[in-house]
Enzyme design. Sequence first.
Site, PDB file in Angstrom:
ATOM      1  N   HIS A  50       0.860  -1.185   0.000  1.00 43.58           N
ATOM      2  CA  HIS A  50       0.000   0.000   0.000  1.00 43.58           C
ATOM      3  C   HIS A  50       0.895   1.234   0.000  1.00 43.58           C
ATOM      4  O   HIS A  50       2.034   1.191   0.485  1.00 43.58           O
ATOM      5  CB  HIS A  50      -0.880   0.018   1.239  1.00 43.58           C
ATOM      6  CG  HIS A  50      -1.932  -1.039   1.257  1.00 43.58           C
ATOM      7  ND1 HIS A  50      -3.081  -0.918   2.014  1.00 43.58           N
ATOM      8  CD2 HIS A  50      -2.025  -2.239   0.629  1.00 43.58           C
ATOM      9  CE1 HIS A  50      -3.835  -2.000   1.850  1.00 43.58           C
ATOM     10  NE2 HIS A  50      -3.209  -2.816   1.022  1.00 43.58           N
ATOM     11  N   GLU A  52       0.959   3.868   1.804  1.00 43.92           N
ATOM     12  CA  GLU A  52       1.440   4.294   3.121  1.00 43.92           C
ATOM     13  C   GLU A  52       2.612   3.447   3.596  1.00 43.92           C
ATOM     14  O   GLU A  52       3.607   3.984   4.106  1.00 43.92           O
ATOM     15  CB  GLU A  52       0.307   4.196   4.159  1.00 43.92           C
ATOM     16  CG  GLU A  52      -0.911   5.034   3.828  1.00 43.92           C
ATOM     17  CD  GLU A  52      -1.994   4.268   3.079  1.00 43.92           C
ATOM     18  OE1 GLU A  52      -3.180   4.564   3.316  1.00 43.92           O
ATOM     19  OE2 GLU A  52      -1.673   3.386   2.255  1.00 43.92           O
ATOM     20  N   CYS A  80      -6.255   2.008   5.732  1.00 37.34           N
ATOM     21  CA  CYS A  80      -6.888   0.780   6.215  1.00 37.34           C
ATOM     22  C   CYS A  80      -6.284   0.418   7.578  1.00 37.34           C
ATOM     23  O   CYS A  80      -5.325   1.055   8.029  1.00 37.34           O
ATOM     24  CB  CYS A  80      -6.651  -0.350   5.208  1.00 37.34           C
ATOM     25  SG  CYS A  80      -4.930  -0.921   5.148  1.00 37.34           S
ATOM     26  N   CYS A  83      -2.413  -0.149   7.460  1.00 42.33           N
ATOM     27  CA  CYS A  83      -1.640   1.079   7.286  1.00 42.33           C
ATOM     28  C   CYS A  83      -1.744   1.994   8.497  1.00 42.33           C
ATOM     29  O   CYS A  83      -0.753   2.603   8.907  1.00 42.33           O
ATOM     30  CB  CYS A  83      -2.089   1.790   6.018  1.00 42.33           C
ATOM     31  SG  CYS A  83      -1.693   0.864   4.514  1.00 42.33           S
TER      32      CYS A  83
END
Length: 147
Positions: A50, A52, A80, A83
């Site tokens: 992801h 992040e 999410c 993260c």
Amino acid sequence: MIDFMEIAKKQAILAMEKGEIPVGAVIVKDGVVIAKAHNLKETLNDTTAHAEILAIRKASKFLGDWRLNGTEMYVTLEPCPMCASAIVQSRISKLYIGTFNKDMGACGSTINILDNRRLNSFVNVKWTYDDECSDLLVEFFDKRRKQ
């Protein structure tokens, strides 16, 4: 003044061009960008890729420390749970969020990992309510449904 969310949106566009969900993240320390990334989950075939997480890895490498105290993250979509947990663990001081994640948001929409006394986590969160961040996601998923 540098608009760090604009840099994050450019990262999100790079993700979209690769067929990735358009999310971009930028980490700033003392007004300087030290890391930027976009989703690469499909490209790398890695569930943890992801924006992040990738930005945190780059920032940690740049600073030579896993502790990112005094940094700010700008992200186009609410993180999410994975993260959000990484943001807490890395000790990022402030998080700017472009738009809500109604399905998986872990910064207040669905659950709140970033301000949770039980987890001893307190990250200063600022919502920017950026229509462009939302529009990128709507455009991506509209195209995907038509395919």
